[in-house]
Design an enzyme around this catalytic site. Structure first.
Site, PDB file in Angstrom:
ATOM      1  CE  LYS A  42      -1.726   1.544   4.118  1.00 29.72           C
ATOM      2  NZ  LYS A  42      -1.366   2.931   4.454  1.00 29.72           N
ATOM      3  CG  ASN A  43       2.245   2.783   3.547  1.00 33.37           C
ATOM      4  OD1 ASN A  43       1.097   3.127   3.249  1.00 33.37           O
ATOM      5  ND2 ASN A  43       2.627   2.564   4.787  1.00 33.37           N
TER       6      ASN A  43
ATOM      7  NE  ARG B 142       1.600  12.493   7.204  1.00 31.36           N
ATOM      8  CZ  ARG B 142       1.689  13.718   7.668  1.00 31.36           C
ATOM      9  NH1 ARG B 142       0.608  14.337   8.094  1.00 31.36           N
ATOM     10  NH2 ARG B 142       2.846  14.341   7.713  1.00 31.36           N
TER      11      ARG B 142
ATOM     12  CB  CYS C 299      -4.717  10.619  12.075  1.00 27.42           C
ATOM     13  SG  CYS C 299      -3.085   9.924  12.025  1.00 27.42           S
TER      14      CYS C 299
ATOM     15  NE  ARG D 292       0.842  10.375  10.179  1.00 26.38           N
ATOM     16  CZ  ARG D 292       0.352   9.470   9.341  1.00 26.38           C
ATOM     17  NH1 ARG D 292      -0.913   9.131   9.397  1.00 26.38           N
ATOM     18  NH2 ARG D 292       1.127   8.895   8.448  1.00 26.38           N
ATOM     19  N   PRO D 293       2.807  16.615  11.406  1.00 30.21           N
ATOM     20  CG  PRO D 293       4.750  17.599  12.224  1.00 30.21           C
ATOM     21  CD  PRO D 293       3.834  16.425  12.419  1.00 30.21           C
TER      22      PRO D 293
ATOM     23  CG  ASP E 215       7.931  20.252  10.077  1.00 33.25           C
ATOM     24  OD1 ASP E 215       7.171  19.272  10.147  1.00 33.25           O
ATOM     25  OD2 ASP E 215       9.057  20.274  10.611  1.00 33.25           O
ATOM     26  CG  LEU E 216      10.565  17.340   8.080  1.00 30.77           C
ATOM     27  CD1 LEU E 216      10.724  15.876   8.482  1.00 30.77           C
ATOM     28  CD2 LEU E 216      11.903  18.071   8.206  1.00 30.77           C
TER      29      LEU E 216
ATOM     30  CG  ASP F 151       3.333   1.552   9.513  1.00 33.59           C
ATOM     31  OD1 ASP F 151       2.945   2.393  10.349  1.00 33.59           O
ATOM     32  OD2 ASP F 151       3.555   1.833   8.324  1.00 33.59           O
TER      33      ASP F 151
ATOM     34  NE  ARG G 295      -6.870   4.502   6.022  1.00 42.01           N
ATOM     35  CZ  ARG G 295      -6.108   5.390   6.627  1.00 42.01           C
ATOM     36  NH1 ARG G 295      -6.382   5.730   7.861  1.00 42.01           N
ATOM     37  NH2 ARG G 295      -5.104   5.952   6.023  1.00 42.01           N
TER      38      ARG G 295
HETATM   39  C1  EPZ Z   1       4.433   6.921   6.291  1.00 40.75           C
HETATM   40  O1  EPZ Z   1       3.742   8.057   6.802  1.00 40.75           O
HETATM   41  C2  EPZ Z   1       3.420   5.800   6.220  1.00 40.75           C
HETATM   42  N1  EPZ Z   1       2.316   6.212   5.359  1.00 40.75           N
HETATM   43  C3  EPZ Z   1       2.919   5.445   7.617  1.00 40.75           C
HETATM   44  O2  EPZ Z   1       2.096   4.289   7.487  1.00 40.75           O
HETATM   45  C4  EPZ Z   1       4.093   5.092   8.508  1.00 40.75           C
HETATM   46  O3  EPZ Z   1       3.623   4.878   9.822  1.00 40.75           O
HETATM   47  C5  EPZ Z   1       5.111   6.228   8.496  1.00 40.75           C
HETATM   48  O4  EPZ Z   1       5.505   6.541   7.140  1.00 40.75           O
HETATM   49  C6  EPZ Z   1       6.380   5.896   9.267  1.00 40.75           C
HETATM   50  O5  EPZ Z   1       6.973   4.758   8.743  1.00 40.75           O
HETATM   51  C7  EPZ Z   1       2.434   6.152   4.030  1.00 40.75           C
HETATM   52  O6  EPZ Z   1       3.474   5.805   3.491  1.00 40.75           O
HETATM   53  C8  EPZ Z   1       1.241   6.514   3.234  1.00 40.75           C
HETATM   54  P1  EPZ Z   1       6.710  10.147   8.271  1.00 40.75           P
HETATM   55  P2  EPZ Z   1       4.451   9.495   6.779  1.00 40.75           P
HETATM   56  O7  EPZ Z   1       6.642  11.475   7.581  1.00 40.75           O
HETATM   57  O8  EPZ Z   1       5.361   9.581   5.618  1.00 40.75           O
HETATM   58  C9  EPZ Z   1       7.293  13.347  11.713  1.00 40.75           C
HETATM   59  C10 EPZ Z   1       0.222   2.914   7.911  1.00 40.75           C
HETATM   60  O9  EPZ Z   1      -0.274   2.384   8.942  1.00 40.75           O
HETATM   61  N2  EPZ Z   1       7.187  14.367  10.663  1.00 40.75           N
HETATM   62  O10 EPZ Z   1       7.812   9.235   7.892  1.00 40.75           O
HETATM   63  O11 EPZ Z   1       3.385  10.487   6.895  1.00 40.75           O
HETATM   64  C11 EPZ Z   1       6.008  12.573  11.913  1.00 40.75           C
HETATM   65  O12 EPZ Z   1       5.091  13.257  12.731  1.00 40.75           O
HETATM   66  C12 EPZ Z   1       0.719   4.343   7.930  1.00 40.75           C
HETATM   67  O13 EPZ Z   1       0.289   2.328   6.815  1.00 40.75           O
HETATM   68  C13 EPZ Z   1       7.492  15.672  10.948  1.00 40.75           C
HETATM   69  O14 EPZ Z   1       7.845  16.015  12.094  1.00 40.75           O
HETATM   70  O15 EPZ Z   1       5.318   9.429   8.082  1.00 40.75           O
HETATM   71  C14 EPZ Z   1       6.532  11.284  12.518  1.00 40.75           C
HETATM   72  O16 EPZ Z   1       6.770  11.474  13.886  1.00 40.75           O
HETATM   73  C15 EPZ Z   1       0.356   5.082   9.136  1.00 40.75           C
HETATM   74  N3  EPZ Z   1       7.381  16.601   9.953  1.00 40.75           N
HETATM   75  C16 EPZ Z   1       7.854  11.083  11.803  1.00 40.75           C
HETATM   76  O17 EPZ Z   1       8.228  12.381  11.302  1.00 40.75           O
HETATM   77  C17 EPZ Z   1       7.019  16.283   8.683  1.00 40.75           C
HETATM   78  O18 EPZ Z   1       6.944  17.179   7.832  1.00 40.75           O
HETATM   79  C18 EPZ Z   1       7.822  10.108  10.644  1.00 40.75           C
HETATM   80  O19 EPZ Z   1       6.703  10.385   9.822  1.00 40.75           O
HETATM   81  C19 EPZ Z   1       6.739  14.954   8.401  1.00 40.75           C
HETATM   82  C20 EPZ Z   1       6.826  13.996   9.395  1.00 40.75           C
END
Ligand code: EPZ
Length: 420
Positions: free
Chosen positions: A22-23, A92, A116, A121-122, A124-125, A307, A399
């Protein structure tokens, strides 16, 4: 709203085919925005999230055909770079249309995904990375509004408070492939899903080096061509079946699964007392001895995946002794504790840790699914528990787990879907 009714205590046996990731599929579908040519994507799981993404692609102006896990995406001639709140707010993954829209059309208005149950889940990056490439970024009325003439290659550092970001890397990477000059993404996410996206982009004519590493070097090209691409197997679905096999003391074989994507799980399971064996494209699991409690901390890849944290906790709840579970990616992703405790688990939260006092057996109970992976943890608990478990709000499971009840039934599980 439907519920799942599970009669626990039946060891699972047989073969289960693992679906496409999925991801990986979500950003790969978004990447088709980067070309006007036809893209054929294979091994796309038929899930609520992939269907939402395909709906979004149609609303952006693509023509989509989806049959037998193959998606064909062609151009209608015009892209409308507006991603509506009603679609983006439901998941997201849709936010990763931002980078490709900006690179291809020069402008984008994409709804903010919002928080969520697993955390704030900001974004900013994502914003920082695209700004670095020269985009003008504004946030107004709940939307990110981005504009750029041709993006410019730059050095972009994408490390955040919690390490790398999967979707921010996807967004910046997809923008960089059409930028002018060289972009170096430092602290890129190394998840197999990003590696898969990079391979697909290279097949479309992009020039990405360092694929799969934390340093991606992208030389921009003027345009990308169409592609025929097969998505990798879903490592989280595979990990979930491996954990439920251990929890039910089953004997199942996972077909079309890749243990190289599950190194951290493999390592921890060996300590628990379960060996994962890759045979061709299958994974088989063997219980080596009485299971031991083992502590885990989640990290970005190749660390233990967040996950699979809830599903691992579910297994530990049924292994006698104490284990400690810490999530360094989403420190508040513990909503499943209360539901597991309803089934007789003994888990308490202490600061950023969950302390699991494993007990011999859980007992079935009515429980509530709260997010995708927490729901999977409840399915594992229900299949291993004594008695009947009812899981409500199962739309979360739809999902991310393709044909879950069918696959489990074929493995001998007593599970039915009923009207709540
Ligand atoms: C991906 O979400 C996955 N979703 C998530 O899977 C997964 O839990 C996550 O990566 C971590 O492995 C998809 O690929 C669609 P991140 P993503 O940005 O990319 C922080 C599932 O169950 N962060 O890697 O949104 C954030 O809050 C889902 O299938 C910032 O601070 O996650 C988190 O603490 C749920 N600023 C960390 O980084 C940003 O701009 C990692 O999040 C972005 C993220």
């Amino acid at each position: 709203m439907d519920k799942l009714v599970i009669e626990g205590g039946h060891p699972l046996q047989g073969e289960v085919t693992i679906s496409g990731s999925k991801n990986a599929a979500l950003p790969i579908i978004a990447a088709t925005l980067l070309t006007d040519e036809k893209c054929v994507l294979r091994n796309i799981p038929n899930l609520r999230d992939t269907n939402t993404m395909l709906k979004l692609m149609e609303s952006l102006g693509k023509v989509v055909e989806y049959k037998d896990n193959t998606v064909t995406i062609t151009s209608s001639g015009k892209i409308n770079p507006f991603a509506d709140y009603n679609l983006v707010s439901t998941m997201r993954g849709t936010f990763c249309v931002l980078g490709p829209l900006l690179a291809k059309v020069g402008r984008a208005k994409v709804s903010l995904p919002g928080g969520c149950v697993i955390g704030i889940r900001p974004v900013d990056l994502h914003v920082k990375g695209l700004k670095k490439l020269g985009a003008k970024m504004d946030i107004a009325g709940g939307y990110v509004i981005a504009k750029a003439n041709r993006l410019q290659g730059r050095r972009v550092y994408l490390g955040g408070v919690f390490g790398s970001s999967v979707l921010a890397t996807a967004n910046v990477l997809m923008a960089a492939v059409l930028a002018e000059g060289e972009t170096v993404i430092e602290f890129a996410a190394c998840e197999p899903e990003i590696e898969d996206l990079s391979c697909m982009l290279n097949k479309m004519g992009a020039n990405i080096k360092g694929v799969g590493s934390a340093r991606l070097i992208v030389t921009g090209v003027k345009e990308l061509k169409g592609v025929n691409y097969k998505v990798i197997p879903d490592r989280i679905e595979a990990g979930t079946y491996i954990l439920l096999n251990a929890a039910t003391r089953g004997n199942i074989t996972l077909k079309g699964a890749e243990s190289a994507h599950l190194m951290a799980l493999d390592d921890k399971l060996e300590e628990v007392g379960v060996q994962m064996i890759q045979e061709g494209d299958c994974i088989r699991c063997k219980q080596l001895r009485k299971l031991h409690p083992v502590s885990i901390t989640t990290y970005p890849y190749p660390g233990f995946p967040t996950d699979l944290q809830a599903q691992f906790m579910s297994l530990m709840a049924m292994v006698e002794g104490v284990s400690v579970i810490t999530d360094k990616v989403y420190p508040d992703r513990f909503i499943h504790i209360a539901e597991l405790n309803r089934m007789g688990a003994n888990i308490r939260r202490e600061g950023t840790n969950a302390i699991v006092q494993g007990t011999k057996q859980l007992r079935g109970a009515p429980v509530m699914a709260s997010d995708l992976r927490a729901s999977a943890a409840l399915v594992i608990a229900g299949l291993a528990a004594r008695g009947t478990t009812e899981i409500n709000r199962i739309y979360h499971l739809e999902r991310g787990y393709e044909k879950l009840t069918e696959k489990l039934t074929a493995l001998g599980a007593k599970i039915t879907r009923e009207k709540a």
